[in-house]
Write an enzyme that holds these catalytic residues in place. Structure first.
Site, short mmCIF file in Angstrom:
data_model
loop_
_atom_site.label_atom_id
_atom_site.label_comp_id
_atom_site.label_asym_id
_atom_site.label_seq_id
_atom_site.Cartn_x
_atom_site.Cartn_y
_atom_site.Cartn_z
N GLU A 1 32.90 86.29 -14.90
CA GLU A 1 32.46 85.71 -13.64
C GLU A 1 33.03 86.44 -12.43
OE1 GLU A 1 35.20 81.94 -12.55
OE2 GLU A 1 34.30 81.84 -14.53
N HIS B 1 41.11 84.75 -25.11
CA HIS B 1 40.01 83.78 -25.25
C HIS B 1 39.10 83.90 -24.05
CE1 HIS B 1 37.73 80.19 -26.07
NE2 HIS B 1 37.97 79.76 -24.85
N GLU C 1 33.48 81.15 -27.25
CA GLU C 1 32.72 79.92 -27.41
C GLU C 1 31.31 80.26 -27.91
OE1 GLU C 1 33.44 76.64 -24.51
OE2 GLU C 1 34.12 78.28 -23.26
N HIS D 1 33.56 70.16 -25.79
CA HIS D 1 33.20 69.50 -24.55
C HIS D 1 32.61 68.11 -24.79
CE1 HIS D 1 33.35 73.78 -23.48
NE2 HIS D 1 33.81 73.34 -22.34
#
Length: 760
Positions: A607, A643, A667, A696
């Site tokens: 990001e 991660h 993920e 989540h």
């Protein structure tokens, strides 16, 4: 006259009034009328502050109960059909269900707004998506602002950006061809209705121009804005976050009345527009940073704008670089900040004042704001030389780095043998991503300790009790590489920032992350170093409770600056390297203490990438170097993990591989291991741990689901390099579901290990 305008202002309220009112409404503790009253008061105060600062045009449409992109979809009737809602009769509870889900429908997706830390609701596009205008909320806000004596400028997400931001839910061809013909008439109708309500100017934000917009979208701009210009309103196109200089000719060709450019993120484009933009059209220049917390050097801003003022006259507009949504609201309420550091800062309210000063200087000369400029000059001079910011030892350490110093002693094939020799892990080794449930008891103990209501000894005992329980649980589950659970940590960035020199923290510097969730980012104000060990004490205690290899947990350098307000007086690459070397000190101390498995998380590495692909290689080179610097000097036998959260890695896998982590966990459960396929096709060389269940949700997956995912992973990754772990940290989960979820993960792992053993 110079026009001072904005595209947006913080909408959560100076004391997060909207957050608390919305959450009370969700719980049934506040009525809809009370919630709407709170919202109206926030809007009233926001407009009053802007008007008092001298703003000529205040934004309408920047306020939202949840998200402005979701509001745009509601206004245009583009709601997912799966909810069954009528956009023209949408209730407030239904609006929130779109964002949060309900008993029968999952919530609409969220993702980051360009390269900011704000999350927007992702439009769902289908071939049969229809559009219809529902402008009542916008028109009501126009009336509110006009009743307050404000001249207004509605701000809308542009049609091409809106299309590009969405997600196709099935294959139906280019959405510019299939959806734009239906969307454009709705936008035109919306503009006509806003004009009828009294809007003379409308800002249409097209930040897609600052990204690498696909050619079909660029080709569509002329026809789109020809039709929108025919509605009779005056249009200013808003761009931000990167240069749009390459689109100067395109923008000039559009029948619009002006353009806004971000000259904080892309100062180089100012010369292009100064030379090439038509004098008879508005040029809005953003030289006050809408995304950070630092005061502008007003003398430099005014000197930069003076030639433009002479050339464009009343067609020069001034504004923040982007919406002030990304800025905390008011520095004045900060009572505990160091006075010197505070003197270098400006939140949204102070940025309004800065713009007012610039406006007066351009209209009446610098002498009209002599005192204000003197104060600004003094703050800039102090910040440039202050010893609180500049640490020669840190600068020397970064400056003396030699080529190759960021590399481990041996390549991965050699390291992994040294690691396996002492770790003696089975096939499909298991671990978790780091955090375990942050219970009410943990939070209460931390809060009491910070308030001085709990002694250091009692706090220490409380945290050790939580850590011991966490280790005990993992022992019973037989997790191969346990973690200590991070009970002592409030946040993965804030916890470390509190212990690093060069960081400070605000009391009320909240910004909206999404919906009612607000974050209070740390502030990196100076050179970063690590005065003392940060995690060794807790990790060593956890290791003393088990013979299994305890995994130490750190947050990586890119994530540390990306999720902070970062200093703007040195390159980001310098900040990243400073943080990396501070973390390296921690890695080596952990290693000396016997912690020889260390995870350095980098969820923000994707990001933080520039919007322009042309800048990716430069960014990835220093970002990956910073990660490697974090573990430089570690022994071959020390295993470094990292991660990364949900991200598209397909196009940057060579860079991810260059980070050279011994183990990467990602993920993948929501995508049915789709992301892992890219790693397999790339032949990623090191160990991989794809998430086998979604953390989540409190839902406990069935064993067949986890087995399905793990078998898919085994088809892609050689089994000797495959780890088993949840998707992400377990901080947000409760203990009951955490135990049940991990029990499923371990049961499936043991079953597949048995099959593998039988094949030997």
């Amino acid at each position: 006259m110079t026009t001072f305008h904005l595209s947006g202002y913080p909408r959560i309220g100076a004391k997060r009034e909207l957050k608390f009112a919305v959450e009370a409404f969700w719980k049934g503790a506040k009525s809809e009328a009370e919630l709407r009253e709170t919202a109206a008061e926030i809007r009233r105060l926001n407009w009053a502050a802007q008007k008092a600062a001298g703003a000529d045009l205040v934004p309408v449409g920047d306020f939202s109960f949840y998200d402005h992109v979701l509001d745009t979809l509601c206004t245009l009737g583009a709601l997912p059909k799966r909810f069954g809602f009528d956009a023209s009769k949408l209730t407030l509870p239904e609006y929130f269900q779109l964002a949060r889900g309900n008993a029968t429908q999952f919530a609409m997706e969220m993702t980051k707004w360009f390269d900011t830390n704000y999350h927007y609701i992702v439009p769902e596009w289908h071939a049969d998506t229809e559009f219809s205008v529902n402008a009542a909320n916008l028109i009501a806000q126009i009336k509110e602002a006009k009743a307050q004596g404000c001249d207004i400028k509605p701000t809308l997400v542009g049609p091409l950006t809106l299309l590009w931001l969405g997600k196709k839910k099935e294959e139906f061809g280019c959405r510019v061809k299939t959806l734009l013909p239906k969307l454009l008439p709705a936008y035109a109708q919306l503009l006509r209705e806003l004009a009828a309500a009294g809007a003379d100017w409308i800002q249409i934000d097209e930040p897609i121009l600052a990204a690498d917009a696909p050619q079909p979208y660029l080709d569509a701009f002329p026809n789109v804005y020809k039709e929108l210009a025919a509605t009779g309103v005056r249009i200013i196109i808003g761009t931000y976050f990167a240069t749009v200089a390459e689109h100067l000719n395109l923008l000039k060709s559009l029948p619009v009345h002006g353009v806004h450019i971000d000259c904080v993120r892309a100062p180089e484009q100012l010369a292009v527009f100064a030379e090439g933009w038509p004098q008879e059209r508005v040029l809005s220049v953003g030289l006050i940073d809408g995304r950070n917390v630092w005061r502008a050097n007003l003398s430099k801003v005014i000197d930069t704008l003076a030639p433009l003022n002479a050339k464009f006259g009343s067609n020069l507009w001034i504004a923040p670089s982007c919406s002030l949504l990304h800025s905390p609201q008011d520095l004045a309420v900060e009572e505990k900040l160091d006075a010197e550091i505070k003197s270098w800062m400006a939140f949204a309210a102070q940025k309004l004042v800065e713009l007012g000063i610039v406006k007066r200087a351009l209209e009446h000369g610098k002498d009209s704001v002599k005192a204000e400029l003197a104060a600004s000059d003094a703050a800039a001079a102090d910040r440039a030389t202050n010893k609180k910011i500049h640490n020669p030892a840190v600068q020397e350490r970064v400056g003396s780095l030699k080529a190759g110093e960021d590399q481990r002693k041996s390549p991965f094939p050699v390291r992994i043998q040294a690691q396996q020799a002492w770790m003696k892990l089975p096939l499909l080794p298991t671990t978790t991503i780091g955090s375990f449930p942050q219970t009410t008891e943990i939070r209460q103990a931390r809060a009491a300790f910070k308030k001085g209501e709990l002694s250091a000894a009692d706090y220490d005992a409380a945290m050790k009790k939580e850590i011991a329980y966490c280790v005990e649980v993992q022992e019973k589950l037989e997790i191969d590489v346990p973690v200590h659970g991070e009970a002592e940590r409030n946040d993965m960035v804030e916890y470390f920032g509190e212990q690093l020199a060069g960081y400070c923290f605000t009391q009320f510097g909240w910004v909206q992350s999404y919906g009612s969730r607000c974050v209070k980012p740390p502030v990196i104000f100076g050179d970063v170093s690590r005065p003392e060990p940060m995690t060794v004490y807790w990790s060593s205690y956890a290791q003393s409770l088990t013979k299994r290899p305890m995994k130490g947990m750190l947050t990586g350098p890119v994530t540390m600056f990306k999720w902070s307000f970062v200093r703007d007086d040195v390159p980001l690459s310098t900040v990243a390297k400073q943080i990396a070397l501070a973390l390296n000190d921690e890695v080596l101390d952990l290693e000396k203490a016997g912690i020889k498995v260390i995870q350095i998380d980098e969820p923000a590495i994707r990001e933080a990438m520039p919007l322009k692909k042309a800048q990716w290689d430069e960014y990835l080179a220093w970002a990956c170097e910073a990660f490697r610097l974090s573990s430089t000097g570690a022994e071959d036998s020390t295993q470094i993990h990292t991660h990364m959260c949900y991200s598209e890695f397909n196009d940057i896998l060579p860079a991810i591989a260059s980070m050279d982590a011994d183990v990467i966990t990602i993920e993948t459960s929501r995508s049915d291991m789709e992301l892992l396929t890219a790693f397999g096709d790339f032949k990623y060389p090191n160990d991989i741990g794809p998430g086998v269940y979604d953390i989540h949700s409190p839902r406990v997956p069935a064993e067949v689901e986890v087995e399905h995912l793990l078998r898919k992973a085994m088809e892609v990754v050689p089994v000797e390099r495959l780890w088993v772990n949840p998707d992400c940290g377990l901080k947000t989960r409760g203990w009951k579901e955490t135990l049940e979820q991990l029990e499923v993960m371990m049961a499936v792992t043991k079953k597949l290990r048995g099959e593998l053993d039988n094949k030997r």
